[in-house]
Scaffold this motif. Structure first.
Motif, PDB file in Angstrom:
ATOM      1  N   GLN A 114       0.850  -1.192   0.000  1.00 22.70           N
ATOM      2  CA  GLN A 114       0.000   0.000   0.000  1.00 22.70           C
ATOM      3  C   GLN A 114       0.875   1.228   0.000  1.00 22.70           C
ATOM      4  O   GLN A 114       1.884   1.287   0.725  1.00 22.70           O
ATOM      5  CB  GLN A 114      -0.961   0.038   1.196  1.00 22.70           C
ATOM      6  CG  GLN A 114      -1.950   1.202   1.115  1.00 22.70           C
ATOM      7  CD  GLN A 114      -3.051   1.128   2.172  1.00 22.70           C
ATOM      8  OE1 GLN A 114      -2.843   0.650   3.275  1.00 22.70           O
ATOM      9  NE2 GLN A 114      -4.242   1.607   1.809  1.00 22.70           N
ATOM     10  N   GLU A 115       0.510   2.199  -0.828  1.00 21.86           N
ATOM     11  CA  GLU A 115       1.202   3.492  -0.896  1.00 21.86           C
ATOM     12  C   GLU A 115       2.701   3.323  -1.124  1.00 21.86           C
ATOM     13  O   GLU A 115       3.517   4.014  -0.513  1.00 21.86           O
ATOM     14  CB  GLU A 115       0.930   4.296   0.372  1.00 21.86           C
ATOM     15  CG  GLU A 115      -0.544   4.633   0.554  1.00 21.86           C
ATOM     16  CD  GLU A 115      -0.792   5.505   1.765  1.00 21.86           C
ATOM     17  OE1 GLU A 115      -0.060   5.390   2.758  1.00 21.86           O
ATOM     18  OE2 GLU A 115      -1.727   6.313   1.712  1.00 21.86           O
ATOM     19  N   GLY A 116       3.081   2.410  -1.994  1.00 22.92           N
ATOM     20  CA  GLY A 116       4.480   2.241  -2.344  1.00 22.92           C
ATOM     21  C   GLY A 116       5.278   1.392  -1.383  1.00 22.92           C
ATOM     22  O   GLY A 116       6.434   1.064  -1.650  1.00 22.92           O
ATOM     23  N   GLY A 117       4.690   1.018  -0.240  1.00 20.69           N
ATOM     24  CA  GLY A 117       5.391   0.182   0.726  1.00 20.69           C
ATOM     25  C   GLY A 117       5.015  -1.284   0.565  1.00 20.69           C
ATOM     26  O   GLY A 117       3.945  -1.623   0.062  1.00 20.69           O
ATOM     27  N   GLU A 118       5.909  -2.177   0.976  1.00 23.29           N
ATOM     28  CA  GLU A 118       5.656  -3.611   0.895  1.00 23.29           C
ATOM     29  C   GLU A 118       6.311  -4.307   2.075  1.00 23.29           C
ATOM     30  O   GLU A 118       7.462  -4.013   2.408  1.00 23.29           O
ATOM     31  CB  GLU A 118       6.213  -4.177  -0.418  1.00 23.29           C
ATOM     32  CG  GLU A 118       6.072  -5.687  -0.534  1.00 23.29           C
ATOM     33  CD  GLU A 118       6.616  -6.217  -1.862  1.00 23.29           C
ATOM     34  OE1 GLU A 118       6.107  -5.776  -2.916  1.00 23.29           O
ATOM     35  OE2 GLU A 118       7.550  -7.045  -1.834  1.00 23.29           O
ATOM     36  N   THR A 119       5.570  -5.218   2.704  1.00 20.82           N
ATOM     37  CA  THR A 119       6.131  -5.967   3.811  1.00 20.82           C
ATOM     38  C   THR A 119       5.373  -7.263   3.994  1.00 20.82           C
ATOM     39  O   THR A 119       4.221  -7.378   3.562  1.00 20.82           O
ATOM     40  CB  THR A 119       6.079  -5.163   5.135  1.00 20.82           C
ATOM     41  OG1 THR A 119       6.862  -5.824   6.134  1.00 20.82           O
ATOM     42  CG2 THR A 119       4.648  -5.003   5.617  1.00 20.82           C
ATOM     43  N   ALA A 120       6.026  -8.236   4.604  1.00 17.54           N
ATOM     44  CA  ALA A 120       5.378  -9.502   4.953  1.00 17.54           C
ATOM     45  C   ALA A 120       4.927  -9.413   6.402  1.00 17.54           C
ATOM     46  O   ALA A 120       5.722  -9.105   7.296  1.00 17.54           O
ATOM     47  CB  ALA A 120       6.336 -10.669   4.763  1.00 17.54           C
TER      48      ALA A 120
END
Length: 342
Positions: A114-120
């Protein structure tokens, strides 16, 4: 809120394996299982927010259990096989929803974008989303998550901004995230027996816990309602521990025993009474479950934290006016109970 939650629309598409809706004092809960990705997309759009599904495996299966609480707060436990869930810009425009969604995995990780961020985000962490902006969830294996959905106004803007920054760094983690997950799953499990007043109180408590999870100020003291909710979640996870006492519960919450007693008193109970009732409530579930028919009364007692089976029998008889063995036999003869406060 995005959708009126006083009614459930059973979708006229696909062929869900099971679809059950139940009303309690005008509040409706939905419980559904399906093996069709297209049906699933319609179900979560009709009963959640506008979402699309893709990359589903051939042997797809999904389930949803929804619980509507007070103040337009909803808790939903969702389970799916491998899939990708997308909140598109078109979906945002379609429903105009600006709710806050707090997602806490129970089983399996989720890749969040979301909004350019990515995480597991894995069990033990949470992610936060604002429905007015697109986002994407990727599940590469069977998963189960609990989601809090509530009006945007409940979370201070600063907490949302900081939560997104922490999400980019690996998700929001900590004891409060685990407490929130345990609390939410327990509320959904007991939902059929909740009164309108209890739903209202639990809705406020769910919000308080969510804000505590997102708080950037560290483990600040919680309000009494939130302390009670956290204590109940702690008890639920440790009922089988014979050393579980009001003292250990208070210590785990970082408050004095007196403070915990006062917090429970406001809700018309006490820590000791809550532990006892929950142990007996769980014992009834075990005694009633056909899968546990081979368990002796002593084994049931030990599974709910009683070292002494005779103490368990006495406590059970005081509450139920029957012995565990007698209650089990009567229940088998009469069939499922309805309307029990347990």
């Amino acid at each position: 809120m995005c959708r009126p939650w006083s009614a459930v629309r059973a979708p006229a598409i696909g062929n869900p394996r099971t679809l059950a809706a139940s009303a309690h004092r005008g509040v409706v809960a939905i419980d559904v299982v399906t093996d069709s990705p297209s049906t699933w997309a319609r179900l979560i759009t009709d009963n959640f927010i506008s979402l699309s599904i893709s990359d589903a495996g051939e042997a797809f299966r999904a389930s949803l259990r929804r619980c509507d609480l007070g103040d337009s707060v909803r808790l939903t436990v969702v389970g799916t096989d491998r899939s990708r869930v997308v909140r598109t810009a078109r979906g945002v425009r379609r429903d105009g929803c600006d709710d806050v969604l707090l997602l806490a995995p129970i089983l399996g990780p989720a890749l969040v974008r979301q909004e350019g961020g990515e995480t597991a985000v894995s069990p033990g962490a949470v992610s936060v989303h604002v429905a007015e902006r697109p986002y994407e969830l990727v599940f590469d294996r069977p998963n189960r998550v609990v989601v809090l959905q509530a009006p945007r106004r409940i979370v201070p803007s600063g907490e949302l901004v900081s939560a997104r920054r922490r999400l980019e760094a690996g998700g929001t983690r900590g004891a409060m995230a685990s407490v929130f997950r345990a609390f939410a799953t327990e509320v959904v499990a007991v939902e059929p027996g909740l009164s309108e007043r209890e739903r209202e109180e639990l809705g406020h408590t769910a919000v308080e816990l969510a804000v505590s999870v997102l708080s950037t100020s560290g483990p600040a003291p919680l309000g009494r309602r939130a302390v009670v909710a956290a204590a109940k979640a702690f008890v639920g996870e440790r009922l089988a521990d014979p050393d579980l006492t009001p003292e250990t519960v208070a210590a785990a919450q970082g408050v004095s025993l007196r403070y915990l007693q006062l917090a429970f008193a406001e809700a018309g109970s006490s820590p000791g009474a809550y532990i006892r009732i929950e142990r007996l409530r769980r014992s009834r579930r075990l005694l009633a479950d056909p899968r546990c028919a081979g368990l002796s009364v002593a084994q049931v007692a030990h599974r709910v934290g009683y070292r002494d089976v005779n103490a368990f029998i006495r406590a059970f008889k005081r509450e139920c006016s029957d012995t565990p063995g007698g209650w089990r036999a009567a229940r088998r003869a009469s069939g499922p109970e309805r309307g029990s406060r347990w």
